[in-house]
Design an enzyme around this catalytic site. Structure first.
Site, PDB file in Angstrom:
ATOM      1  N   TRP A 119       0.848  -1.193   0.000  1.00 21.52           N
ATOM      2  CA  TRP A 119       0.000   0.000   0.000  1.00 21.52           C
ATOM      3  C   TRP A 119       0.883   1.241   0.000  1.00 21.52           C
ATOM      4  CZ3 TRP A 119      -4.794  -0.500   3.716  1.00 21.52           C
ATOM      5  CH2 TRP A 119      -5.718  -1.393   3.126  1.00 21.52           C
ATOM      6  N   VAL A 122       0.525   3.692   3.065  1.00 20.28           N
ATOM      7  CA  VAL A 122       0.860   3.211   4.403  1.00 20.28           C
ATOM      8  C   VAL A 122       2.255   2.565   4.399  1.00 20.28           C
ATOM      9  CG1 VAL A 122       0.175   1.729   6.321  1.00 20.28           C
ATOM     10  CG2 VAL A 122      -1.581   2.826   4.913  1.00 20.28           C
ATOM     11  N   CYS A 123       2.419   1.524   3.609  1.00 23.08           N
ATOM     12  CA  CYS A 123       3.674   0.783   3.615  1.00 23.08           C
ATOM     13  C   CYS A 123       4.855   1.629   3.157  1.00 23.08           C
ATOM     14  CB  CYS A 123       3.578  -0.448   2.710  1.00 23.08           C
ATOM     15  SG  CYS A 123       2.237  -1.574   3.118  1.00 23.08           S
ATOM     16  N   ILE A 124       4.608   2.592   2.249  1.00 18.72           N
ATOM     17  CA  ILE A 124       5.694   3.363   1.661  1.00 18.72           C
ATOM     18  C   ILE A 124       5.812   4.762   2.249  1.00 18.72           C
ATOM     19  CG2 ILE A 124       6.719   4.175  -0.489  1.00 18.72           C
ATOM     20  CD1 ILE A 124       6.582   1.161  -0.203  1.00 18.72           C
TER      21      ILE A 124
END
Length: 222
Positions: A119, A122-124
């Site tokens: 995502w 969020v993840c990045i």
């Protein structure tokens, strides 16, 4: 004064030895809700990045979130190029707030971070903004991530660019690591990954080699 051109590559270009790649949360639970990119394309592009990094010997960290309790295993396309590598499982949504990940970043000791993860928002975004704040150069592979909507993905990418991150794509990452077709030691590796995972570009390589025995450099093998 007119600048003098030389054959020196630009300082912002990546090479295999100057950065740490962090691949984040390529897990099924988040993939189910990803709408800005197809799951097939997402898995393909993540596999391309992983194969490129493994083939060129890039320092790479693989990390998951709640693998056993909620999010599921990491995509095999990401883990297969790194047999035996320990996945760092977290509770934090922001990878940069996990002590085990940061310990590995510091042990590797490189000032450039390349991020690829599921995502975008969020993840990045979390690790990108955190690493930038701490003085790291940050590159984000934007077509190896997705989000719950086009809007979510695009706003996340825009936010990171405004903060100073540099966007690249998965195929660009592979070709930037190669950068010269006369580098015969990685020529077959690069064209092999492109043939398998490079979409229409890979088909073009297969066609040219099959029909004409073509190669991009006289120094390269067919």
């Amino acid at each position: 004064m007119t600048p003098q051109a030389t054959t020196t590559p630009g300082a912002r270009l990546l090479n295999a030895n100057d950065h740490t790649l962090i691949m984040i949360d390529y897990q099924s639970q988040m993939a189910f809700a990803t709408k800005s990119i197809s799951t097939t394309e997402l898995r393909n592009n993540a596999g391309l990045v992983a194969s490129a990094a493994a083939g060129f010997g890039v320092s790479t960290i693989l990390t998951t979130v709640a693998e056993k309790s909620f999010s599921g295993p990491m995509f095999s396309e990401v883990t297969a190029p790194f047999p035996g590598t320990t996945l760092l499982d977290r509770t934090s949504m922001n990878t940069w707030e996990d002590e085990a990940v940061i310990a590995q970043v510091n042990a590797i000791g490189k000032g450039r971070i390349v991020l690829a993860g599921l995502w975008t928002s969020v993840c990045i975004v979390g690790p990108a903004l955190s690493a930038l704040d701490q003085g790291f150069e940050v590159y984000v592979i934007t077509d190896a991530s997705g989000d719950v909507s086009d809007e979510a993905h695009e706003r996340a990418v825009s936010r990171m660019i405004q903060a100073g991150a540099q966007p690249i794509t998965s195929l660009q990452y592979l070709l930037e690591l190669q950068r010269d077709w006369a580098r015969g030691e990685t020529y077959d590796l690069t064209t092999g990954i492109a043939r398998e995972l490079g979409g229409a570009y890979g088909l073009g390589i297969t066609y040219a080699k099959s029909m004409f025995g073509a190669s991009e450099s006289h120094a390269a093998t067919a």
